[in-house]
Design a protein around this motif. Sequence first.
Motif, PDB file in Angstrom:
ATOM      1  N   ASP A 157       0.826  -1.192   0.000  1.00  0.00           N
ATOM      2  CA  ASP A 157       0.000   0.000   0.000  1.00  0.00           C
ATOM      3  C   ASP A 157       0.870   1.255   0.000  1.00  0.00           C
ATOM      4  O   ASP A 157       0.373   2.349   0.027  1.00  0.00           O
ATOM      5  CB  ASP A 157      -0.924  -0.046   1.219  1.00  0.00           C
ATOM      6  N   ASP A 158       2.182   1.071  -0.057  1.00  0.00           N
ATOM      7  CA  ASP A 158       3.125   2.182  -0.038  1.00  0.00           C
ATOM      8  C   ASP A 158       3.334   2.683  -1.467  1.00  0.00           C
ATOM      9  O   ASP A 158       3.882   1.973  -2.303  1.00  0.00           O
ATOM     10  CB  ASP A 158       4.448   1.705   0.567  1.00  0.00           C
ATOM     11  N   PRO A 159       2.900   3.923  -1.770  1.00  0.00           N
ATOM     12  CA  PRO A 159       3.020   4.439  -3.137  1.00  0.00           C
ATOM     13  C   PRO A 159       4.453   4.458  -3.664  1.00  0.00           C
ATOM     14  O   PRO A 159       4.660   4.401  -4.880  1.00  0.00           O
ATOM     15  CB  PRO A 159       2.480   5.868  -3.028  1.00  0.00           C
ATOM     16  N   SER A 160       5.466   4.508  -2.784  1.00  0.00           N
ATOM     17  CA  SER A 160       6.853   4.534  -3.253  1.00  0.00           C
ATOM     18  C   SER A 160       7.334   3.166  -3.740  1.00  0.00           C
ATOM     19  O   SER A 160       8.366   3.063  -4.381  1.00  0.00           O
ATOM     20  CB  SER A 160       7.779   5.048  -2.145  1.00  0.00           C
ATOM     21  N   ASN A 161       6.596   2.133  -3.464  1.00  0.00           N
ATOM     22  CA  ASN A 161       6.970   0.784  -3.879  1.00  0.00           C
ATOM     23  C   ASN A 161       6.432   0.527  -5.291  1.00  0.00           C
ATOM     24  O   ASN A 161       5.525  -0.255  -5.505  1.00  0.00           O
ATOM     25  CB  ASN A 161       6.423  -0.232  -2.872  1.00  0.00           C
ATOM     26  N   VAL A 162       7.025   1.203  -6.257  1.00  0.00           N
ATOM     27  CA  VAL A 162       6.540   1.206  -7.629  1.00  0.00           C
ATOM     28  C   VAL A 162       6.437  -0.204  -8.220  1.00  0.00           C
ATOM     29  O   VAL A 162       5.502  -0.522  -8.944  1.00  0.00           O
ATOM     30  CB  VAL A 162       7.447   2.099  -8.514  1.00  0.00           C
ATOM     31  N   GLY A 163       7.387  -1.075  -7.903  1.00  0.00           N
ATOM     32  CA  GLY A 163       7.368  -2.433  -8.439  1.00  0.00           C
ATOM     33  C   GLY A 163       6.132  -3.224  -8.050  1.00  0.00           C
ATOM     34  O   GLY A 163       5.757  -4.176  -8.727  1.00  0.00           O
ATOM     35  N   TRP A 164       5.495  -2.836  -6.961  1.00  0.00           N
ATOM     36  CA  TRP A 164       4.289  -3.531  -6.502  1.00  0.00           C
ATOM     37  C   TRP A 164       3.010  -2.808  -6.911  1.00  0.00           C
ATOM     38  O   TRP A 164       1.942  -3.401  -6.907  1.00  0.00           O
ATOM     39  CB  TRP A 164       4.292  -3.633  -4.979  1.00  0.00           C
ATOM     40  N   ASN A 165       3.121  -1.515  -7.211  1.00  0.00           N
ATOM     41  CA  ASN A 165       1.925  -0.704  -7.370  1.00  0.00           C
ATOM     42  C   ASN A 165       1.596  -0.272  -8.784  1.00  0.00           C
ATOM     43  O   ASN A 165       0.497   0.174  -9.042  1.00  0.00           O
ATOM     44  CB  ASN A 165       2.053   0.567  -6.512  1.00  0.00           C
ATOM     45  N   GLU A 166       2.544  -0.354  -9.688  1.00  0.00           N
ATOM     46  CA  GLU A 166       2.308   0.139 -11.036  1.00  0.00           C
ATOM     47  C   GLU A 166       2.579  -0.962 -12.053  1.00  0.00           C
ATOM     48  O   GLU A 166       3.417  -1.828 -11.831  1.00  0.00           O
ATOM     49  CB  GLU A 166       3.213   1.340 -11.316  1.00  0.00           C
ATOM     50  N   PRO A 167       1.871  -0.912 -13.185  1.00  0.00           N
ATOM     51  CA  PRO A 167       2.134  -1.895 -14.247  1.00  0.00           C
ATOM     52  C   PRO A 167       3.585  -1.789 -14.711  1.00  0.00           C
ATOM     53  O   PRO A 167       4.201  -0.727 -14.620  1.00  0.00           O
ATOM     54  CB  PRO A 167       1.182  -1.458 -15.368  1.00  0.00           C
ATOM     55  N   ASP A 168       4.118  -2.904 -15.213  1.00  0.00           N
ATOM     56  CA  ASP A 168       5.478  -2.871 -15.731  1.00  0.00           C
ATOM     57  C   ASP A 168       5.503  -2.114 -17.059  1.00  0.00           C
ATOM     58  O   ASP A 168       4.458  -1.749 -17.603  1.00  0.00           O
ATOM     59  CB  ASP A 168       6.042  -4.287 -15.866  1.00  0.00           C
ATOM     60  N   ALA A 169       6.690  -1.854 -17.574  1.00  0.00           N
ATOM     61  CA  ALA A 169       6.843  -1.049 -18.787  1.00  0.00           C
ATOM     62  C   ALA A 169       6.116  -1.660 -19.984  1.00  0.00           C
ATOM     63  O   ALA A 169       5.634  -0.943 -20.860  1.00  0.00           O
ATOM     64  CB  ALA A 169       8.325  -0.869 -19.110  1.00  0.00           C
ATOM     65  N   SER A 170       6.006  -2.984 -20.026  1.00  0.00           N
ATOM     66  CA  SER A 170       5.339  -3.625 -21.160  1.00  0.00           C
ATOM     67  C   SER A 170       3.824  -3.546 -21.042  1.00  0.00           C
ATOM     68  O   SER A 170       3.109  -3.787 -22.007  1.00  0.00           O
ATOM     69  CB  SER A 170       5.757  -5.097 -21.254  1.00  0.00           C
ATOM     70  N   GLY A 171       3.326  -3.225 -19.831  1.00  0.00           N
ATOM     71  CA  GLY A 171       1.884  -3.148 -19.620  1.00  0.00           C
ATOM     72  C   GLY A 171       1.223  -4.502 -19.433  1.00  0.00           C
ATOM     73  O   GLY A 171       0.008  -4.612 -19.396  1.00  0.00           O
ATOM     74  N   THR A 172       2.014  -5.568 -19.305  1.00  0.00           N
ATOM     75  CA  THR A 172       1.439  -6.903 -19.185  1.00  0.00           C
ATOM     76  C   THR A 172       1.072  -7.280 -17.755  1.00  0.00           C
ATOM     77  O   THR A 172       0.338  -8.216 -17.547  1.00  0.00           O
ATOM     78  CB  THR A 172       2.402  -7.968 -19.738  1.00  0.00           C
ATOM     79  N   MET A 173       1.595  -6.560 -16.765  1.00  0.00           N
ATOM     80  CA  MET A 173       1.290  -6.875 -15.366  1.00  0.00           C
ATOM     81  C   MET A 173       0.339  -5.827 -14.804  1.00  0.00           C
ATOM     82  O   MET A 173       0.598  -5.161 -13.828  1.00  0.00           O
ATOM     83  CB  MET A 173       2.562  -6.943 -14.524  1.00  0.00           C
ATOM     84  N   LEU A 174      -0.787  -5.658 -15.453  1.00  0.00           N
ATOM     85  CA  LEU A 174      -1.754  -4.663 -15.012  1.00  0.00           C
ATOM     86  C   LEU A 174      -2.263  -4.999 -13.625  1.00  0.00           C
ATOM     87  O   LEU A 174      -2.588  -6.136 -13.333  1.00  0.00           O
ATOM     88  CB  LEU A 174      -2.916  -4.589 -16.004  1.00  0.00           C
ATOM     89  N   GLY A 175      -2.345  -4.005 -12.768  1.00  0.00           N
ATOM     90  CA  GLY A 175      -2.844  -4.189 -11.418  1.00  0.00           C
ATOM     91  C   GLY A 175      -1.751  -4.441 -10.414  1.00  0.00           C
ATOM     92  O   GLY A 175      -1.741  -3.829  -9.372  1.00  0.00           O
ATOM     93  N   ASN A 176      -0.826  -5.330 -10.762  1.00  0.00           N
ATOM     94  CA  ASN A 176       0.262  -5.655  -9.840  1.00  0.00           C
ATOM     95  C   ASN A 176      -0.265  -5.950  -8.443  1.00  0.00           C
ATOM     96  O   ASN A 176      -1.394  -6.353  -8.281  1.00  0.00           O
ATOM     97  CB  ASN A 176       1.301  -4.551  -9.823  1.00  0.00           C
ATOM     98  N   GLY A 177       0.532  -5.786  -7.402  1.00  0.00           N
ATOM     99  CA  GLY A 177       0.076  -5.967  -6.038  1.00  0.00           C
ATOM    100  C   GLY A 177       0.295  -7.349  -5.472  1.00  0.00           C
ATOM    101  O   GLY A 177       1.127  -8.127  -5.945  1.00  0.00           O
ATOM    102  N   PHE A 178      -0.479  -7.665  -4.456  1.00  0.00           N
ATOM    103  CA  PHE A 178      -0.295  -8.865  -3.659  1.00  0.00           C
ATOM    104  C   PHE A 178      -0.484 -10.154  -4.459  1.00  0.00           C
ATOM    105  O   PHE A 178       0.301 -11.083  -4.353  1.00  0.00           O
ATOM    106  CB  PHE A 178      -1.239  -8.838  -2.459  1.00  0.00           C
ATOM    107  N   ALA A 179      -1.544 -10.244  -5.239  1.00  0.00           N
ATOM    108  CA  ALA A 179      -1.811 -11.482  -5.973  1.00  0.00           C
ATOM    109  C   ALA A 179      -0.663 -11.816  -6.920  1.00  0.00           C
ATOM    110  O   ALA A 179      -0.221 -12.962  -6.982  1.00  0.00           O
ATOM    111  CB  ALA A 179      -3.131 -11.386  -6.729  1.00  0.00           C
ATOM    112  N   TRP A 180      -0.153 -10.823  -7.640  1.00  0.00           N
ATOM    113  CA  TRP A 180       0.972 -11.049  -8.542  1.00  0.00           C
ATOM    114  C   TRP A 180       2.236 -11.383  -7.762  1.00  0.00           C
ATOM    115  O   TRP A 180       2.982 -12.283  -8.115  1.00  0.00           O
ATOM    116  CB  TRP A 180       1.259  -9.807  -9.388  1.00  0.00           C
ATOM    117  N   GLY A 181       2.487 -10.612  -6.699  1.00  0.00           N
ATOM    118  CA  GLY A 181       3.765 -10.680  -6.017  1.00  0.00           C
ATOM    119  C   GLY A 181       3.932 -11.802  -5.023  1.00  0.00           C
ATOM    120  O   GLY A 181       5.030 -12.319  -4.849  1.00  0.00           O
ATOM    121  N   GLN A 182       2.866 -12.205  -4.335  1.00  0.00           N
ATOM    122  CA  GLN A 182       3.026 -13.201  -3.276  1.00  0.00           C
ATOM    123  C   GLN A 182       2.176 -14.450  -3.465  1.00  0.00           C
ATOM    124  O   GLN A 182       2.618 -15.543  -3.157  1.00  0.00           O
ATOM    125  CB  GLN A 182       2.717 -12.581  -1.910  1.00  0.00           C
TER     126      GLN A 182
END
Length: 155
Positions: free
Chosen positions: A1-26
């Motif tokens: 939930d930390d906005p500075s944690n861009v890798g968890w909060n924003e889509p990647d450059a290719s746009g393929t990881m839309l949403g990101n967050g907990f489900a993708w990461g853990q």
Amino acid sequence: DDPSNVGWNEPDASGTMLGNGFAWGQSSHLLAWVYHVSGNTLCPKRVFCAMNHSERTGADVSHAATIICDDGITFSMSGTSLLPGNAHSDPPVGKSIRIKIFGTEGAIFYTGDDRDTQSGRLELRKECGGVEVHCRDLGFEFEDLDQEGIGPESL
């Protein structure tokens, strides 16, 4: 939930990881463990899921799902990233992992805190009432936090 944690909060450059967050990461680590232990025989047919997103970042922060497989197996999973602290806070806070698999002949429980290798426990509970604890001396290493590592230690 930390906005500075861009890798968890924003889509990647290719746009393929839309949403990101907990489900993708853990959740991917939890599902990898379940599929590995089941012998990679699970084939999901239908999935029902409820997911909550952060108002600040848009990333998913918690979810609950029911997965129905084509062989009649049904399993559920839930998780959240809302546990206060993280692996990089001071003091570091580990992820609390609890996996329970139930079957007609018994159940397997795998639990621990990924920052405390002594916290782990792999338990087999048999239908007859017997309990076996396995891998007592291996510790609990669910995720390799070393940037030079090879990934989930649970496998």
